[in-house]
Design a protein around this motif. Structure first.
Motif, PDB file in Angstrom:
ATOM      1  N   ARG A  46     -95.647  53.279 -56.059  1.00 12.19           N
ATOM      2  CA  ARG A  46     -95.381  52.750 -57.419  1.00 12.19           C
ATOM      3  C   ARG A  46     -94.888  53.672 -58.356  1.00 12.19           C
ATOM      4  O   ARG A  46     -95.684  54.635 -58.563  1.00 12.19           O
ATOM      5  CB  ARG A  46     -96.207  51.685 -58.126  1.00 12.19           C
ATOM      6  CG  ARG A  46     -96.045  50.731 -59.248  1.00 12.19           C
ATOM      7  CD  ARG A  46     -97.181  49.746 -59.657  1.00 12.19           C
ATOM      8  NE  ARG A  46     -96.613  48.870 -60.562  1.00 12.19           N
ATOM      9  CZ  ARG A  46     -95.832  47.811 -60.421  1.00 12.19           C
ATOM     10  NH1 ARG A  46     -95.451  47.475 -59.183  1.00 12.19           N
ATOM     11  NH2 ARG A  46     -95.511  47.126 -61.405  1.00 12.19           N
ATOM     12  N   VAL A  47     -93.849  53.553 -58.807  1.00 14.78           N
ATOM     13  CA  VAL A  47     -93.310  54.820 -59.825  1.00 14.78           C
ATOM     14  C   VAL A  47     -92.381  54.078 -60.955  1.00 14.78           C
ATOM     15  O   VAL A  47     -91.916  53.083 -60.878  1.00 14.78           O
ATOM     16  CB  VAL A  47     -92.317  55.664 -59.139  1.00 14.78           C
ATOM     17  CG1 VAL A  47     -91.723  56.802 -60.088  1.00 14.78           C
ATOM     18  CG2 VAL A  47     -93.191  56.473 -58.099  1.00 14.78           C
ATOM     19  N   ALA A  48     -92.962  54.301 -62.228  1.00 15.20           N
ATOM     20  CA  ALA A  48     -92.551  54.038 -63.481  1.00 15.20           C
ATOM     21  C   ALA A  48     -92.601  52.306 -63.466  1.00 15.20           C
ATOM     22  O   ALA A  48     -91.598  52.057 -63.976  1.00 15.20           O
ATOM     23  CB  ALA A  48     -90.729  54.445 -63.604  1.00 15.20           C
ATOM     24  N   GLY A  49     -93.556  52.022 -63.027  1.00 13.90           N
ATOM     25  CA  GLY A  49     -93.716  50.454 -62.881  1.00 13.90           C
ATOM     26  C   GLY A  49     -93.108  49.679 -62.006  1.00 13.90           C
ATOM     27  O   GLY A  49     -93.055  48.359 -61.879  1.00 13.90           O
ATOM     28  N   ILE A  50     -92.405  50.420 -60.796  1.00  6.28           N
ATOM     29  CA  ILE A  50     -91.346  49.840 -60.125  1.00  6.28           C
ATOM     30  C   ILE A  50     -91.878  49.885 -58.528  1.00  6.28           C
ATOM     31  O   ILE A  50     -92.619  51.059 -58.321  1.00  6.28           O
ATOM     32  CB  ILE A  50     -90.153  50.437 -59.900  1.00  6.28           C
ATOM     33  CG1 ILE A  50     -89.370  50.558 -61.258  1.00  6.28           C
ATOM     34  CG2 ILE A  50     -89.252  49.618 -58.749  1.00  6.28           C
ATOM     35  CD1 ILE A  50     -88.255  51.475 -61.158  1.00  6.28           C
ATOM     36  N   SER A  51     -92.252  48.790 -57.706  1.00  4.54           N
ATOM     37  CA  SER A  51     -92.753  49.036 -56.505  1.00  4.54           C
ATOM     38  C   SER A  51     -91.813  49.385 -55.513  1.00  4.54           C
ATOM     39  O   SER A  51     -90.784  48.580 -55.260  1.00  4.54           O
ATOM     40  CB  SER A  51     -93.315  47.477 -56.289  1.00  4.54           C
ATOM     41  OG  SER A  51     -94.417  47.425 -56.910  1.00  4.54           O
ATOM     42  N   PHE A  52     -91.786  50.517 -54.847  1.00  5.02           N
ATOM     43  CA  PHE A  52     -91.078  50.953 -53.976  1.00  5.02           C
ATOM     44  C   PHE A  52     -91.549  50.634 -52.378  1.00  5.02           C
ATOM     45  O   PHE A  52     -92.626  51.185 -52.049  1.00  5.02           O
ATOM     46  CB  PHE A  52     -90.586  52.587 -53.979  1.00  5.02           C
ATOM     47  CG  PHE A  52     -89.998  52.915 -55.235  1.00  5.02           C
ATOM     48  CD1 PHE A  52     -88.524  53.353 -55.053  1.00  5.02           C
ATOM     49  CD2 PHE A  52     -90.505  52.881 -56.345  1.00  5.02           C
ATOM     50  CE1 PHE A  52     -88.010  53.595 -56.259  1.00  5.02           C
ATOM     51  CE2 PHE A  52     -89.739  53.275 -57.461  1.00  5.02           C
ATOM     52  CZ  PHE A  52     -88.655  53.777 -57.325  1.00  5.02           C
ATOM     53  N   PRO A  53     -90.729  50.114 -51.490  1.00  3.02           N
ATOM     54  CA  PRO A  53     -91.468  49.651 -50.306  1.00  3.02           C
ATOM     55  C   PRO A  53     -91.572  51.046 -49.419  1.00  3.02           C
ATOM     56  O   PRO A  53     -92.474  51.040 -48.559  1.00  3.02           O
ATOM     57  CB  PRO A  53     -90.552  48.922 -49.564  1.00  3.02           C
ATOM     58  CG  PRO A  53     -89.052  49.125 -50.462  1.00  3.02           C
ATOM     59  CD  PRO A  53     -89.547  49.675 -51.657  1.00  3.02           C
ATOM     60  N   ASN A  54     -90.915  52.033 -49.802  1.00  2.00           N
ATOM     61  CA  ASN A  54     -91.192  53.172 -49.119  1.00  2.00           C
ATOM     62  C   ASN A  54     -90.523  54.517 -49.882  1.00  2.00           C
ATOM     63  O   ASN A  54     -89.680  54.234 -50.868  1.00  2.00           O
ATOM     64  CB  ASN A  54     -90.525  53.508 -47.658  1.00  2.00           C
ATOM     65  CG  ASN A  54     -89.059  53.607 -47.365  1.00  2.00           C
ATOM     66  OD1 ASN A  54     -88.513  54.652 -47.996  1.00  2.00           O
ATOM     67  ND2 ASN A  54     -88.532  52.422 -46.729  1.00  2.00           N
TER      68      ASN A  54
END
Length: 342
Positions: A46-54
């Motif tokens: 999770r970066v900047a409130g965004i969930s990244f799958p990878n």
């Protein structure tokens, strides 16, 4: 897809790039199974409130106009950053403007923000399946009388549809653009972009060709204006020792020769921000070991571009799976646990 590699290398670099985009766009329409976004609990972050799958992203510049968004997600990328998009369409610099430096596993480009304009790209974005995080990288038109206003326009339009928006003031191929990285111009730019983005996270992409005083000033301005992450970095105008006959071409150099400088700039911005801003590392990443090294050096995410030319379209999947193995080997539960641990 390895079958296409020698065919693509037999033709002009820009024509090969265009053909690749068309092929990946066609595959995304269902004509060939590509596998989809790599998903693994160890890789989710999770970066900047965004969930990244990878944490493996496609860097801006590959799919400038958002023509193959679904195809690139299908290649395994956790995030795809399209652009650079400008408010108005523009043809970019005269051709030839893209050169493979095969002996150096590098590329020199002087494209000049060639794109069809941000408003033309918006319908394609709306039609995309968005299997991962979709970002839009924005820039100013070459002949704009007010480049700061151009950025505000781009941010405002992109923020309506993107998971995050990147301000690109680091391309060496638009005269004077990198001047926006300094002083009052940078503060005015970031203030206007902050106002235009609403609630959408805002990232800033910086050049590798910076003095330490510039790095400190950029870091301070980014923090003051609520930038959510820094992308470190773009292509370089410096020229390390190169073997290719194209070594003397003007433009931005990317690929393997950028690796050392990209590592150094990551360390510099990690120090300048005190670890308070997430960092995305770009430049010379060609495998899982290098991606892992950047994460342990302080990068929360990494992005690929030039290595795809030489390693092929399976690179993102190989890097993601290799990274999961490395995290498990060293006892890290996930990517976040490894960031800055080196």
């Amino acid at each position: 897809m390895a079958f296409y590699h020698p065919l693509l290398f037999a033709i002009d670099a820009e024509r090969a790039h265009r053909l690749t985009i068309r092929l990946i766009s066609a595959w995304s329409g269902g004509t060939a199974p590509l596998g989809g976004v790599v998903r693994d609990p160890r890789l989710e972050t999770r970066v900047a409130g965004i969930s990244f799958p990878n944490p493996i992203g496609l860097a801006a510049g590959v799919d400038k106009d958002g023509e193959a968004i679904d195809g690139f997600f299908a290649l395994g990328f956790g995030s795809v950053e399209i652009g650079t998009l400008t408010p108005l369409p523009q043809p970019g610099n005269p051709k030839p403007r893209l050169f493979r430096l095969t002996e150096d596993r590098a590329v020199i480009n002087r494209m000049g923000f060639n794109n069809g304009g941000i408003e033309a790209a918006l319908p394609r974005i709306d039609r995309s399946g968005r299997a991962g995080v979709l970002a839009i990288n924005v820039g100013a038109n070459k002949d704009a009388t007010d480049r700061i206003a151009d950025y505000a326009t781009g941010v405002r339009l992109a923020a309506k549809v993107a998971d995050y928006v990147t301000i690109n003031i680091s391309s060496p191929n638009t005269p004077g653009l990198r001047d926006l990285q300094r002083g009052d111009a940078l503060n005015e730019l970031l203030a206007g972009a902050d106002e235009a983005r609403g609630l959408t996270p805002l990232f800033l992409k910086v050049a590798p060709d910076l003095e330490l005083a510039d790095i400190d000033a950029i870091a301070a301005a980014a923090i003051a204006h609520r930038i959510d992450a820094l992308i470190v970095s773009n292509t370089t105008i410096s020229r390390p020792a190169l073997q290719s006959r194209h070594a003397g071409e003007s433009g931005g150099l990317s690929g393997a020769p950028l690796k050392g400088l990209a590592r150094q700039r990551l360390a510099d911005f990690r120090a300048a921000t005190g670890g308070t801003l997430p960092l995305i590392s770009v430049g010379g990443i060609d495998g899982a070991e290098e991606a892992y090294a950047r994460i342990r050096a302080g990068a929360s995410l990494v992005q690929l571009y030039t290595a795809l030319v030489y390693e092929g379209p399976g690179l993102a999947r190989r890097v993601a799976r290799g990274l999961a193995t490395l995290l498990e080997r060293d006892g890290f539960a996930d990517v976040a646990a490894a960031v800055g641990s080196g």
